[in-house]
Write an enzyme that holds these catalytic residues in place. Structure first.
Site: not given
Ligand code: NAP
Length: 250
Positions: A141, A155
């Site tokens: 991130s 985080y």
């Molecule tokens: P998201 O939309 O909340 O999706 C999270 C994904 O991870 C889902 O597929 C979820 O599975 C899975 N997941 C979460 N917790 C889990 C657990 N305990 N065990 C197994 N699977 C789990 O998240 P996102 O925004 O796409 O983020 C993805 C990555 O990018 C993360 O590492 C986040 O920190 C990073 N990131 C995101 C942003 C942002 O702005 N969105 C910015 C910087 C970094 P289920 O569908 O089964 O729940």
């Protein structure tokens, strides 16, 4: 022939959000994609269906991360579908909602278990499955380096730890021709950021203003960077932190 034809990829947290975007992109590039999810099987099946509809191949594996034995369980499931992996994307992650004054040990332990311990042991247990010449890509991130949001300190700390894992792992796996990189998104429109972007007055505009490019990131903005690192074109990039924040420097 796609850039990843004949390769197998595993993307954790590929049922939704950034992980889904990455899985769909790697599928379009010709990889057979393991679509990992935690609880949301229906969403994972949608990702698989989207990959197949675009002419690709994919399978879903459901294992909750952040629990003892999670990495072993994930690879056991994976082994039912494939005999090795060329591209491993550690994407699954959760956020925290409590600042230093409020966070308790349970929330702190949980975010580290999912965001740091799980990728570490997925790699450790996956070393024998990871093929020489392969790729490990950890989703970090911008909060680990270029932007400070202290309300999300725990985080951000997990992503800093993940980046050290990336750096040192590149030395461990380099002799096998495996590259290891962190890709760091800024604010991307996913379920994770729904409250920030859609639930608060002016949230979308403020998030867009953080980027030098003046808009909120889309999952494809990150997936395209991951696809480059996964491709042969990315072969000389390793141990690196790739900024995919759209210039969100605060
Ligand atoms: P998201 O939309 O909340 O999706 C999270 C994904 O991870 C889902 O597929 C979820 O599975 C899975 N997941 C979460 N917790 C889990 C657990 N305990 N065990 C197994 N699977 C789990 O998240 P996102 O925004 O796409 O983020 C993805 C990555 O990018 C993360 O590492 C986040 O920190 C990073 N990131 C995101 C942003 C942002 O702005 N969105 C910015 C910087 C970094 P289920 O569908 O089964 O729940």
């Amino acid at each position: 022939m796609g850039a990843l034809a004949g390769r197998t990829a595993l993307v954790t947290g590929a049922s939704r959000g950034i992980g889904r975007g990455i899985a769909e992109r790697l599928g379009r590039d010709g990889a057979r994609v393991g679509v990992h999810y935690g609880r949301n099987e229906a969403a994972a099946k949608e990702t698989v269906a989207a990959i197949e509809a675009a002419g690709g191949s994919a399978f879903a594996i459901g294992v909750e991360l952040g629990l003892p034995g999670d990495a072993e369980a994930l690879w056991e499931e994976f082994d039912r579908h494939a005999d090795g992996v060329d591209v491993l994307v550690n994407n699954a992650g959760i956020g925290t909602s409590s600042a230093l004054g409020q966070i308790d040990e349970e929330e702190y332990d949980r975010v580290f278990a999912v965001n740091v311990k799980a990728p570490h042991f997925i790699v450790k247990r996956g070393l024998g499955r990871l093929r020489d010449g392969g790729r490990v890509i950890n989703i970090s991130s911008g909060l680990a380096r270029t932007a400070a949001m202290p309300d999300l300190m725990a985080y951000s700390m997990t992503k800093g730890a993940l980046d050290v894992f990336t750096r040192d792992l590149s030395k461990v796996l380099g002799p096998r021709g495996i590259t290891v990189n962190s890709v760091a998104p800024g604010i991307i429109d996913t379920d994770n950021t729904a409250e920030l972007l859609h639930g608060t007055e002016g949230g979308w505009a403020q998030a867009a203003a953080l980027s030098a490019l003046g808009r909120v990131g889309e999952t494809a903005d990150v997936a395209d960077v991951v696809a480059f690192l996964a491709s042969d074109g990315g072969r000389w990039v390793t141990g690196s932190w790739v900024d995919a924040t759209g210039g969100s420097l605060t």
